[in-house]
Design a protein around this motif. Sequence first.
Motif, mmCIF file in Angstrom:
data_model
loop_
_atom_site.group_PDB
_atom_site.id
_atom_site.type_symbol
_atom_site.label_atom_id
_atom_site.label_comp_id
_atom_site.label_asym_id
_atom_site.label_seq_id
_atom_site.Cartn_x
_atom_site.Cartn_y
_atom_site.Cartn_z
ATOM 1 N N HIS A 59 75.041 33.271 12.576
ATOM 2 C CA HIS A 59 76.483 33.043 12.594
ATOM 3 C C HIS A 59 77.081 32.794 11.212
ATOM 4 C CE1 HIS A 59 77.716 33.047 16.731
ATOM 5 N NE2 HIS A 59 76.833 32.129 17.112
ATOM 6 N N ALA A 60 76.231 32.568 10.213
ATOM 7 C CA ALA A 60 76.682 32.011 8.935
ATOM 8 C C ALA A 60 77.900 32.691 8.338
ATOM 9 C CB ALA A 60 75.546 32.036 7.917
ATOM 10 N N ASN A 61 78.022 33.992 8.470
ATOM 11 C CA ASN A 61 79.155 34.684 7.869
ATOM 12 C C ASN A 61 80.267 34.965 8.872
ATOM 13 O OD1 ASN A 61 78.146 34.773 5.268
ATOM 14 N ND2 ASN A 61 76.906 36.571 5.695
ATOM 15 N N GLY A 62 80.111 34.494 10.090
ATOM 16 C CA GLY A 62 81.153 34.696 11.087
ATOM 17 C C GLY A 62 82.095 33.505 11.104
ATOM 18 N N LYS A 63 83.066 33.480 10.258
ATOM 19 C CA LYS A 63 83.990 32.343 10.151
ATOM 20 C C LYS A 63 85.201 32.522 11.071
ATOM 21 C CE LYS A 63 81.358 30.776 6.847
ATOM 22 N NZ LYS A 63 80.488 29.589 7.042
ATOM 23 N N VAL A 64 85.978 31.454 11.188
ATOM 24 C CA VAL A 64 87.199 31.521 11.990
ATOM 25 C C VAL A 64 88.394 31.129 11.140
ATOM 26 C CG1 VAL A 64 85.991 31.017 14.137
ATOM 27 C CG2 VAL A 64 86.951 29.140 12.803
ATOM 28 N N GLN A 65 89.583 31.480 11.619
ATOM 29 C CA GLN A 65 90.805 31.146 10.909
ATOM 30 C C GLN A 65 91.872 30.736 11.922
ATOM 31 O OE1 GLN A 65 91.957 34.706 8.862
ATOM 32 N NE2 GLN A 65 92.092 35.929 10.720
ATOM 33 N N VAL A 66 92.852 29.968 11.460
ATOM 34 C CA VAL A 66 93.920 29.472 12.326
ATOM 35 C C VAL A 66 95.228 30.160 11.964
ATOM 36 C CG1 VAL A 66 95.219 27.447 13.095
ATOM 37 C CG2 VAL A 66 92.783 27.229 12.518
ATOM 38 N N GLU A 67 95.879 30.715 12.988
ATOM 39 C CA GLU A 67 97.217 31.266 12.793
ATOM 40 C C GLU A 67 98.198 30.107 12.932
ATOM 41 O OE1 GLU A 67 98.243 34.886 14.839
ATOM 42 O OE2 GLU A 67 96.121 35.350 15.164
ATOM 43 N N THR A 109 89.186 20.500 17.386
ATOM 44 C CA THR A 109 88.428 19.514 16.606
ATOM 45 C C THR A 109 87.375 18.830 17.479
ATOM 46 O OG1 THR A 109 90.001 17.722 17.038
ATOM 47 C CG2 THR A 109 90.410 19.094 15.116
ATOM 48 N N LYS A 110 87.674 18.657 18.757
ATOM 49 C CA LYS A 110 86.725 18.015 19.670
ATOM 50 C C LYS A 110 85.541 18.935 19.974
ATOM 51 C CE LYS A 110 90.353 15.287 21.893
ATOM 52 N NZ LYS A 110 91.110 15.037 23.161
ATOM 53 N N MET A 111 85.753 20.236 19.887
ATOM 54 C CA MET A 111 84.689 21.196 20.194
ATOM 55 C C MET A 111 83.833 21.536 18.986
ATOM 56 S SD MET A 111 85.071 21.633 23.397
ATOM 57 C CE MET A 111 84.016 23.021 23.749
ATOM 58 N N CYS A 112 84.274 21.188 17.788
ATOM 59 C CA CYS A 112 83.581 21.619 16.563
ATOM 60 C C CYS A 112 82.486 20.637 16.178
ATOM 61 C CB CYS A 112 84.580 21.770 15.413
ATOM 62 S SG CYS A 112 83.808 22.426 13.910
ATOM 63 N N ALA A 113 81.228 21.037 16.414
ATOM 64 C CA ALA A 113 80.090 20.175 16.080
ATOM 65 C C ALA A 113 79.914 20.033 14.574
ATOM 66 C CB ALA A 113 78.817 20.741 16.696
ATOM 67 N N ALA A 114 80.411 20.999 13.803
ATOM 68 C CA ALA A 114 80.245 20.983 12.345
ATOM 69 C C ALA A 114 81.338 20.189 11.637
ATOM 70 C CB ALA A 114 80.227 22.418 11.816
ATOM 71 N N GLU A 115 82.316 19.664 12.408
ATOM 72 C CA GLU A 115 83.450 18.920 11.846
ATOM 73 C C GLU A 115 84.151 19.727 10.757
ATOM 74 O OE1 GLU A 115 81.916 15.137 10.622
ATOM 75 O OE2 GLU A 115 81.709 14.408 12.683
ATOM 76 N N ALA A 116 84.302 21.023 11.036
ATOM 77 C CA ALA A 116 84.914 21.924 10.055
ATOM 78 C C ALA A 116 86.422 22.056 10.234
ATOM 79 C CB ALA A 116 84.263 23.302 10.146
ATOM 80 N N ILE A 117 86.966 21.507 11.312
ATOM 81 C CA ILE A 117 88.398 21.664 11.598
ATOM 82 C C ILE A 117 89.097 20.315 11.490
ATOM 83 C CG2 ILE A 117 90.116 22.475 13.254
ATOM 84 C CD1 ILE A 117 87.978 24.197 14.528
ATOM 85 N N SER A 118 90.189 20.295 10.803
ATOM 86 C CA SER A 118 91.004 19.090 10.691
ATOM 87 C C SER A 118 92.449 19.435 11.033
ATOM 88 C CB SER A 118 90.929 18.508 9.278
ATOM 89 O OG SER A 118 91.360 19.458 8.316
ATOM 90 N N VAL A 119 93.229 18.432 11.408
ATOM 91 C CA VAL A 119 94.629 18.644 11.777
ATOM 92 C C VAL A 119 95.511 17.722 10.945
ATOM 93 C CG1 VAL A 119 96.351 18.511 13.612
ATOM 94 C CG2 VAL A 119 94.036 19.332 14.132
ATOM 95 N N GLU A 120 96.448 18.310 10.250
ATOM 96 C CA GLU A 120 97.441 17.564 9.479
ATOM 97 C C GLU A 120 98.811 18.155 9.760
ATOM 98 O OE1 GLU A 120 96.567 17.380 5.361
ATOM 99 O OE2 GLU A 120 94.534 16.579 5.623
ATOM 100 N N ASP A 121 99.786 17.300 9.947
ATOM 101 C CA ASP A 121 101.157 17.731 10.249
ATOM 102 C C ASP A 121 101.186 18.693 11.431
ATOM 103 O OD1 ASP A 121 102.117 16.229 8.097
ATOM 104 O OD2 ASP A 121 101.750 17.892 6.697
ATOM 105 N N LYS A 122 100.351 18.375 12.437
ATOM 106 C CA LYS A 122 100.278 19.149 13.682
ATOM 107 C C LYS A 122 99.858 20.601 13.476
ATOM 108 C CE LYS A 122 103.503 16.332 16.348
ATOM 109 N NZ LYS A 122 104.695 16.333 17.228
ATOM 110 N N GLY A 156 80.528 29.272 12.339
ATOM 111 C CA GLY A 156 80.878 30.533 12.979
ATOM 112 C C GLY A 156 80.453 30.630 14.428
ATOM 113 N N CYS A 157 80.256 29.493 15.120
ATOM 114 C CA CYS A 157 79.799 29.551 16.516
ATOM 115 C C CYS A 157 80.877 30.109 17.440
ATOM 116 C CB CYS A 157 79.352 28.175 16.991
ATOM 117 S SG CYS A 157 80.688 26.983 17.240
ATOM 118 N N GLY A 158 82.141 29.970 17.061
ATOM 119 C CA GLY A 158 83.235 30.567 17.822
ATOM 120 C C GLY A 158 83.710 29.767 19.024
ATOM 121 N N LEU A 159 83.153 28.573 19.268
ATOM 122 C CA LEU A 159 83.563 27.809 20.440
ATOM 123 C C LEU A 159 85.019 27.384 20.360
ATOM 124 C CD1 LEU A 159 82.399 26.723 23.081
ATOM 125 C CD2 LEU A 159 82.043 24.545 21.944
ATOM 126 N N CYS A 160 85.520 27.172 19.151
ATOM 127 C CA CYS A 160 86.921 26.780 18.991
ATOM 128 C C CYS A 160 87.868 27.877 19.463
ATOM 129 C CB CYS A 160 87.207 26.420 17.531
ATOM 130 S SG CYS A 160 86.841 27.747 16.351
#
Length: 364
Positions: free
Chosen positions: A184-192, A203-216, A227-231
Amino acid sequence: MTCSKVYYTDFHHGVEDNFIEKFERFLRKAGIEELDYDRKFTAIKIHFGEYGNMVYLRPGYARTVASIVKEHGGMPFAVDCNTLYAGRRKNALEHLDTAAINGFNPLSLGCNVIIGDGLKGDDDVEIPIDGEFVKNAKIGRAIADADIIITINHFKCHEMAGIGGALKNLAMGCASRRGKMEQHANGKVQVEQDKCIGCKKCTKMCAAEAISVEDKKASVDESKCTGCGLCIASCHYDAIDAVYGSLDEMCKKMAEYAKASILGKPSFHINIIADVSSSCDCRPNCQQPIVPNVGILASFDPVALDVASSDFVNEQIVIPGSKADKEGPDDIFTRTNPGTNWKVATEHAEKIGMGVSKYELIKI
């Protein structure tokens, strides 16, 4: 050009018959008895299904295979490996609980149930393959120690690989947690950002703590993302998507991992084309099937099997209202999960000698 035999049967049977008996007859005619099982540890690789998912394969399929193996003196066991992502299959204890809840236990299967990469997902064996992308595949120890591999695969769509069939079950399914991460290493995700409402489900689903939320608004730290894709599945607003430029490499790594899983071992592969969901059985939810149930295919060649299964699905009429019921490419899998290309894995698997894409279809 060499071609491989792929056997097919539908789900119809007579009033006096039952489906398990038909499935057993089909397997025998497809050649499952040709393997030498006598005193051999035989891994029956099947997905036990995430908790809450209801489209995973029923235990009866594995029970039938285990019965045939034991009939010929083999020692079968049903096996799956721990997940990379957060969920109820990330360690052996939760995984076995989930398997039991979903009906996979020694009583229902007629064989033992083993988590292939141990308690914490770190019990693996490095198998040298010197591939283009993978040099040493990290395969769950119980699978690496098996003498024979039989895969039973719920053939469906996959939001990153395009399809989930024999190759994916051999690759992601047989890899330890660090093996999954390598693929999965090169399979990243992005947020629109314009779609994100800051609900924090991702953020609750991300075991790697790679997602954060600021200003909603959520954002992804690519240095942490596995790159697991669960998010992707957790977002109800379609705000998270894969960075598709790297998916081709992931699919090629999968092909190399699949080769490592069966390297030097006899193997047999079964694809069940039913409840063809738009995403993986790892998801704790069910998506409406995209096509009607098709049938069962089997082969000694996992490449030919996945190609034939994809061809079958692409010949079907899409179910109205499903995720595939929209404008897009002719290929149903790419239309369902835009940006994916399942042929990358099958073509690379053929290139490295796992099998061939050309097949002879034998209907039973």
